[in-house]
Design a protein around this motif. Structure first.
Motif: not given
Length: 172
Positions: A27-37, A50-54
């Motif tokens: 669940v945590f990864q789903a909120f933090t990784k572009a491929e999930h988001l 567009v989804c750029h996650v740093d």
């Protein structure tokens, strides 16, 4: 049975809570990784082109939601840009960020409310309880986003997260 979202307003704070039938790390990864988001963020009928996650303290998540559903009338083709500035990260327990409306270049929309968001991920017997605490500058700012249909949008979004988590677990 899917767990329903619980919501309450305390002055200028909106608290959302929901249990997801998935391990806390996932669940945590789903909120933090572009491929999930990209698979679940936004209301039904909207995509995340567009989804750029740093994902780090001081990092930024910049994204664009776009309505791809012709049945949504005036919303069809509309883009909504957002930006999150991460303040605190405790893996896999907590994420604190400031959520802004922005433009395609990442410039903050000063005329729109910003939100101090604290996401807490709590292990339960059935999975993970997520508590989303959104603090606005004023009760009026909170009312402004509520009047824009935020409750329907976030309910839709979290329903899509339920489906995404289920599909990941079924395919592993």
């Amino acid at each position: 049975m899917t767990n329903q979202m619980i919501s309450k307003i305390e002055g200028n704070v909106l608290i959302l809570e929901r249990e997801f039938n998935a391990p806390r790390e996932l669940v945590f990864q789903a909120f933090t990784k572009a491929e999930h988001l990209k698979q679940w963020w936004g209301p039904r009928g909207w995509t995340l082109p567009v989804c750029h996650v740093d994902f780090r303290e001081g990092g930024v998540w910049h994204y664009c939601m776009k309505c791809e559903d012709k049945n949504q009338g005036d919303f069809y083709g509309m883009e909504s840009w957002g930006k999150a500035a991460y303040r605190e990260i405790v893996v896999p327990e907590k994420i604190v960020y400031v959520d802004y409306f922005s433009d395609a270049e990442g410039n903050v929309a000063e005329d729109m409310p910003q939100t101090l968001v604290t996401l807490t991920f709590i292990e339960t017997d059935n999975g993970t309880r997520v508590i989303n605490r959104g603090e606005y500058a004023t009760a009026e700012a909170l009312k402004q986003v509520m009047d824009m249909g935020m409750m329907q949008g976030i309910t839709d979004t979290w329903n899509r997260l339920v489906e995404h988590l289920k599909s990941i677990q079924e395919n592993n």
